[in-house]
Scaffold this motif. Structure first.
Motif, PDB file in Angstrom:
ATOM      1  N   ALA A 151       0.555  -1.537   0.025  1.00  0.00           N
ATOM      2  CA  ALA A 151      -0.070   0.055  -0.198  1.00  0.00           C
ATOM      3  C   ALA A 151       1.580   1.683   0.028  1.00  0.00           C
ATOM      4  CB  ALA A 151      -1.238  -0.019   1.126  1.00  0.00           C
ATOM      5  N   LEU A 152       2.209   1.266   0.788  1.00  0.00           N
ATOM      6  CA  LEU A 152       2.958   1.791   0.790  1.00  0.00           C
ATOM      7  C   LEU A 152       3.518   2.506  -0.479  1.00  0.00           C
ATOM      8  CD1 LEU A 152       3.937   3.917   2.678  1.00  0.00           C
ATOM      9  CD2 LEU A 152       5.957   2.663   3.304  1.00  0.00           C
ATOM     10  N   LEU A 153       4.078   1.675  -0.973  1.00  0.00           N
ATOM     11  CA  LEU A 153       4.269   1.694  -2.644  1.00  0.00           C
ATOM     12  C   LEU A 153       3.964   2.184  -3.621  1.00  0.00           C
ATOM     13  CD1 LEU A 153       6.728  -1.408  -2.825  1.00  0.00           C
ATOM     14  CD2 LEU A 153       7.468   0.788  -2.663  1.00  0.00           C
ATOM     15  N   ASP A 154       2.051   2.111  -3.133  1.00  0.00           N
ATOM     16  CA  ASP A 154       1.348   2.264  -4.482  1.00  0.00           C
ATOM     17  C   ASP A 154       1.465   3.211  -3.931  1.00  0.00           C
ATOM     18  OD1 ASP A 154      -0.793   1.957  -6.502  1.00  0.00           O
ATOM     19  OD2 ASP A 154      -1.913   0.569  -4.812  1.00  0.00           O
ATOM     20  N   LEU A 155       0.280   4.327  -2.996  1.00  0.00           N
ATOM     21  CA  LEU A 155       0.050   5.729  -3.125  1.00  0.00           C
ATOM     22  C   LEU A 155       1.087   6.259  -2.411  1.00  0.00           C
ATOM     23  CD1 LEU A 155      -2.940   6.551  -2.218  1.00  0.00           C
ATOM     24  CD2 LEU A 155      -2.745   3.547  -2.478  1.00  0.00           C
ATOM     25  N   GLY A 156       2.481   6.062  -2.029  1.00  0.00           N
ATOM     26  CA  GLY A 156       3.227   6.258  -1.674  1.00  0.00           C
ATOM     27  C   GLY A 156       3.657   7.393  -3.305  1.00  0.00           C
ATOM     28  N   ALA A 202       7.710   7.052 -19.353  1.00  0.00           N
ATOM     29  CA  ALA A 202       6.942   5.889 -19.547  1.00  0.00           C
ATOM     30  C   ALA A 202       7.591   4.648 -17.948  1.00  0.00           C
ATOM     31  CB  ALA A 202       8.285   4.853 -20.322  1.00  0.00           C
ATOM     32  N   ALA A 203       8.791   5.244 -17.554  1.00  0.00           N
ATOM     33  CA  ALA A 203       8.804   4.840 -16.267  1.00  0.00           C
ATOM     34  C   ALA A 203       7.883   4.843 -14.592  1.00  0.00           C
ATOM     35  CB  ALA A 203      10.321   5.245 -15.599  1.00  0.00           C
ATOM     36  N   VAL A 204       6.876   6.069 -15.636  1.00  0.00           N
ATOM     37  CA  VAL A 204       6.060   6.599 -14.298  1.00  0.00           C
ATOM     38  C   VAL A 204       4.934   5.436 -14.737  1.00  0.00           C
ATOM     39  CG1 VAL A 204       4.281   8.265 -13.724  1.00  0.00           C
ATOM     40  CG2 VAL A 204       6.487   8.497 -13.394  1.00  0.00           C
ATOM     41  N   HIS A 205       4.475   5.331 -15.582  1.00  0.00           N
ATOM     42  CA  HIS A 205       4.009   4.517 -15.759  1.00  0.00           C
ATOM     43  C   HIS A 205       3.262   3.069 -15.916  1.00  0.00           C
ATOM     44  CE1 HIS A 205       0.838   6.098 -19.053  1.00  0.00           C
ATOM     45  NE2 HIS A 205       0.770   4.905 -20.538  1.00  0.00           N
ATOM     46  N   VAL A 206       5.005   2.461 -15.468  1.00  0.00           N
ATOM     47  CA  VAL A 206       5.247   0.880 -15.665  1.00  0.00           C
ATOM     48  C   VAL A 206       5.590   1.435 -14.391  1.00  0.00           C
ATOM     49  CG1 VAL A 206       7.205  -0.745 -14.799  1.00  0.00           C
ATOM     50  CG2 VAL A 206       7.451   0.779 -17.379  1.00  0.00           C
ATOM     51  N   HIS A 207       5.346   2.315 -13.049  1.00  0.00           N
ATOM     52  CA  HIS A 207       5.513   1.922 -11.333  1.00  0.00           C
ATOM     53  C   HIS A 207       4.190   1.993 -11.115  1.00  0.00           C
ATOM     54  CE1 HIS A 207       6.464   2.865  -7.638  1.00  0.00           C
ATOM     55  NE2 HIS A 207       5.327   3.379  -7.282  1.00  0.00           N
ATOM     56  N   VAL A 208       3.534   2.836 -11.885  1.00  0.00           N
ATOM     57  CA  VAL A 208       1.842   3.204 -11.970  1.00  0.00           C
ATOM     58  C   VAL A 208       0.924   1.647 -11.796  1.00  0.00           C
ATOM     59  CG1 VAL A 208      -0.843   3.507 -12.714  1.00  0.00           C
ATOM     60  CG2 VAL A 208       1.469   5.391 -12.144  1.00  0.00           C
ATOM     61  N   VAL A 209       1.440   1.110 -13.434  1.00  0.00           N
ATOM     62  CA  VAL A 209       1.174  -0.419 -13.234  1.00  0.00           C
ATOM     63  C   VAL A 209       1.303  -1.619 -12.346  1.00  0.00           C
ATOM     64  CG1 VAL A 209       0.357  -1.924 -14.885  1.00  0.00           C
ATOM     65  CG2 VAL A 209       0.654  -0.278 -15.700  1.00  0.00           C
ATOM     66  N   ALA A 210       2.623  -1.906 -12.065  1.00  0.00           N
ATOM     67  CA  ALA A 210       2.949  -2.087 -11.361  1.00  0.00           C
ATOM     68  C   ALA A 210       3.548  -1.910 -10.175  1.00  0.00           C
ATOM     69  CB  ALA A 210       4.871  -2.377 -11.580  1.00  0.00           C
ATOM     70  N   SER A 211       2.954  -1.292  -8.828  1.00  0.00           N
ATOM     71  CA  SER A 211       2.455  -0.866  -8.390  1.00  0.00           C
ATOM     72  C   SER A 211       0.613  -1.061  -7.493  1.00  0.00           C
ATOM     73  CB  SER A 211       2.954   0.350  -7.817  1.00  0.00           C
ATOM     74  OG  SER A 211       1.822   1.167  -8.336  1.00  0.00           O
ATOM     75  N   GLY A 212       0.150  -0.716  -9.282  1.00  0.00           N
ATOM     76  CA  GLY A 212      -1.062  -1.315  -8.733  1.00  0.00           C
ATOM     77  C   GLY A 212      -1.494  -3.250  -8.616  1.00  0.00           C
ATOM     78  N   LEU A 213      -0.584  -3.092  -9.488  1.00  0.00           N
ATOM     79  CA  LEU A 213      -0.622  -4.927  -9.680  1.00  0.00           C
ATOM     80  C   LEU A 213      -0.233  -5.302  -8.474  1.00  0.00           C
ATOM     81  CD1 LEU A 213       0.244  -6.120 -13.157  1.00  0.00           C
ATOM     82  CD2 LEU A 213      -1.504  -6.688 -12.408  1.00  0.00           C
ATOM     83  N   LEU A 214       0.447  -5.193  -7.833  1.00  0.00           N
ATOM     84  CA  LEU A 214       1.247  -5.487  -6.451  1.00  0.00           C
ATOM     85  C   LEU A 214       0.456  -5.016  -5.137  1.00  0.00           C
ATOM     86  CD1 LEU A 214       4.017  -6.517  -4.395  1.00  0.00           C
ATOM     87  CD2 LEU A 214       4.111  -3.830  -4.154  1.00  0.00           C
ATOM     88  N   PHE A 215      -0.111  -3.769  -4.957  1.00  0.00           N
ATOM     89  CA  PHE A 215      -1.037  -3.714  -3.484  1.00  0.00           C
ATOM     90  C   PHE A 215      -2.383  -4.595  -4.263  1.00  0.00           C
ATOM     91  CE2 PHE A 215      -4.777  -1.265  -2.911  1.00  0.00           C
ATOM     92  CZ  PHE A 215      -5.339  -1.609  -1.206  1.00  0.00           C
ATOM     93  N   THR A 216      -3.291  -4.433  -5.011  1.00  0.00           N
ATOM     94  CA  THR A 216      -4.581  -5.398  -5.260  1.00  0.00           C
ATOM     95  C   THR A 216      -3.824  -7.087  -5.134  1.00  0.00           C
ATOM     96  OG1 THR A 216      -4.184  -4.606  -7.528  1.00  0.00           O
ATOM     97  CG2 THR A 216      -5.965  -6.210  -6.592  1.00  0.00           C
ATOM     98  N   PHE A 217      -2.271  -7.259  -5.374  1.00  0.00           N
ATOM     99  CA  PHE A 217      -2.041  -8.898  -5.490  1.00  0.00           C
ATOM    100  C   PHE A 217      -2.051  -9.289  -3.990  1.00  0.00           C
ATOM    101  CE2 PHE A 217       0.911 -12.023  -5.094  1.00  0.00           C
ATOM    102  CZ  PHE A 217       1.583 -13.155  -6.372  1.00  0.00           C
ATOM    103  N   ALA A 218      -1.115  -8.139  -3.225  1.00  0.00           N
ATOM    104  CA  ALA A 218      -0.573  -8.743  -1.505  1.00  0.00           C
ATOM    105  C   ALA A 218      -2.380  -8.390  -0.846  1.00  0.00           C
ATOM    106  CB  ALA A 218       0.250  -7.287  -1.741  1.00  0.00           C
ATOM    107  N   VAL A 219      -3.129  -7.775  -1.316  1.00  0.00           N
ATOM    108  CA  VAL A 219      -4.637  -7.518  -0.266  1.00  0.00           C
ATOM    109  C   VAL A 219      -5.400  -8.443  -0.982  1.00  0.00           C
ATOM    110  CG1 VAL A 219      -6.526  -6.214   0.201  1.00  0.00           C
ATOM    111  CG2 VAL A 219      -4.062  -5.420   0.173  1.00  0.00           C
TER     112      VAL A 219
END
Lengths: 265, 183
Positions: free
Chosen positions: A120-125, A146-163
């Motif tokens: 959550a911290l990685l995503d919202l931070g 491009a970097a922001v794009h990748v981070h947004v998608v990856a962190s969104g996936l990570l957060f949803t996956f973890a929760v």
């Protein structure tokens, strides 16, 4: 928006959908069961990813950006995670790559990464950094974009996956941890959305209407996705308590049955 | 995984599949095998209070923010702590709605719902949230007001008065439910 990273993401999404559908076909032909709605979810998630990264979305520039953010970082990840991609991979991969994947999934790094509050911290931070520092103004540079794009998608996936925790990981976190992470992330999202309504990201000049529409889209769109994740957690709890309950009943039933039958006690 | 703690007793007489189902035709009483926890009045009330509070928060959001447009999406005079509490409350409302309904479904599944207590809890939750919103959000945090550009007194009185009426009805229902449960 430069087309290159968007195009790349769209192609990747389509390839992923293709791979997923091929894998489930193989699985079913082998005789395994795999619910059809998971295929639908994954395909829909990839379609959302592709559309959002390609097409110019409607509305002013900020509203369109927010719609893209919502689609890429929230809607698509929920659909993809619901389809349990890791479980599928572990089932269809041949032994050697499968073992490699398990090593990665069970590594200390991955275990720490899917700790729900950290995800959550990685995503919202990242989101707060994007909108509350000059980073957003800098996204006109292709590389930063491009970097922001990748981070947004990856962190969104990570957060949803973890929760949601639908796929097997080494460390399973209890419902309290995951619900608290969801609550915290939801609150941080809502506060950020409301603050964007009043103050644009530094170094940008959007019209007031555009800013307002974008902020409201972020706020209420976030609600819909949060609600979806909360329903996933609720259903998990309901099913697992039900399982425990019927197990206990069966066991007690066995005891009574033995007792009634004049069993040895 | 059979974590059976009993000593190794030969019990081949009753295979698992032959365990009488609760609704087996031969069974005299369709009682479930486990003595179900009886009705849970306190839990029924608490669960419905959660639902009530979340529903009232949602009504507040839908009617006053969206339909009437009385509440502003953002008030520039809002302090940071107010903004934070609003975001937290808003998210808690969403999660509370889901939590309340899944716990309610669990109570139904366990035949543990006490309807009278549940009704009382619902009203207490509705009124409780309304009063909290009227006092803490509107007055203490000054997050937003009911309406802007008019004299607030009458609106505040109606808002908090309605909350007190809901709470009073809820309290009466709770007392009656408890009395009936005792007798």
């Amino acid at each position: 928006m430069p087309p290159a990273p968007g195009m790349l993401l769209a192609v990747l999404a389509l390839l992923a959908a293709l791979a997923y559908l091929t894998a489930t076909t193989r699985l079913r032909r082998r005789g395994d069961t795999w619910p059809g709605w998971r295929d639908a979810c994954f395909a829909a998630g990839c379609a959302v990813l592709a559309c959002a990264s390609l097409g110019p979305l409607p509305g002013g520039p900020f509203t369109a950006h927010m719609a893209q953010h919502l689609a890429l970082a929230m809607i698509a990840p929920v659909l993809v995670v619901l389809a349990r991609p890791l479980t599928l991979l572990l089932r269809v991969l041949p032994a050697r790559p499968r073992r490699a994947l398990l090593t990665v999934a069970h590594s200390a790094f991955a275990t720490v990464l899917v700790f729900p509050p950290l995800a959550a911290l990685l995503d919202l931070g990242g989101l707060w950094l994007l909108y509350r520092t000059p980073l957003f103004a800098a996204t006109h540079q292709p590389l930063v974009h491009a970097a922001v794009h990748v981070h947004v998608v990856a962190s969104g996936l990570l957060f949803t996956f973890a929760v949601c925790q639908l796929d097997p990981m080494r460390r399973r976190w209890g419902l309290a941890w995951r619900a608290t992470a969801l609550l915290g992330a939801g609150a941080a999202h809502a506060v950020l959305a409301k603050s964007l309504y009043a103050t644009p990201p530094p170094g940008t000049g959007f019209t007031t209407t555009d800013l307002h529409h974008g902020a409201q889209l972020m706020y209420y769109g976030g609600d819909v996705v949060e609600l979806a994740i909360a329903v996933v957690l609720a259903v998990q709890w309901y099913v697992s308590t039900g399982r425990v309950r019927s197990h206990e009943q069966r066991r007690a039933g066995k005891v009574t049955a033995t007792a009634v039958a004049g069993g040895p006690r | 995984m059979t974590g059976d703690s009993r000593p190794a007793v030969p019990e081949p007489v009753v295979p698992e599949s032959a365990v009488p189902e609760p609704a087996a035709p031969g069974a005299a009483a369709p009682e479930p095998a486990v003595p179900e926890p009886a009705v849970l009045p306190g839990r029924s009330m608490a669960v419905c209070a959660v639902i009530g509070a979340a529903v009232m928060a949602a009504v507040d959001e839908i009617v006053f923010h969206q339909v009437l447009g009385w509440h502003h999406f953002f008030d520039r005079s809002t302090p940071a702590v107010g903004l934070l509490s609003d975001g937290l409350l808003h998210t808690a409302e969403l999660l509370g709605l889901v939590l309340g309904f899944v716990l309610y479904a669990d109570l139904r599944r366990r035949h543990a719902l006490a309807p009278a207590h549940a009704r009382a809890g619902l009203l207490l939750g509705l009124g409780g949230f309304q009063l909290f919103d009227g006092i803490v959000d509107h007055k203490l945090l000054r997050l937003h007001q009911i309406r802007y550009g008019v004299d607030l007194l009458i609106y505040d009185l109606v808002w908090n008065g309605a909350a007190l009426v809901l709470l009073a009805v809820g309290a009466v229902l709770a007392v009656r439910a408890r009395r009936r449960a005792r007798s």
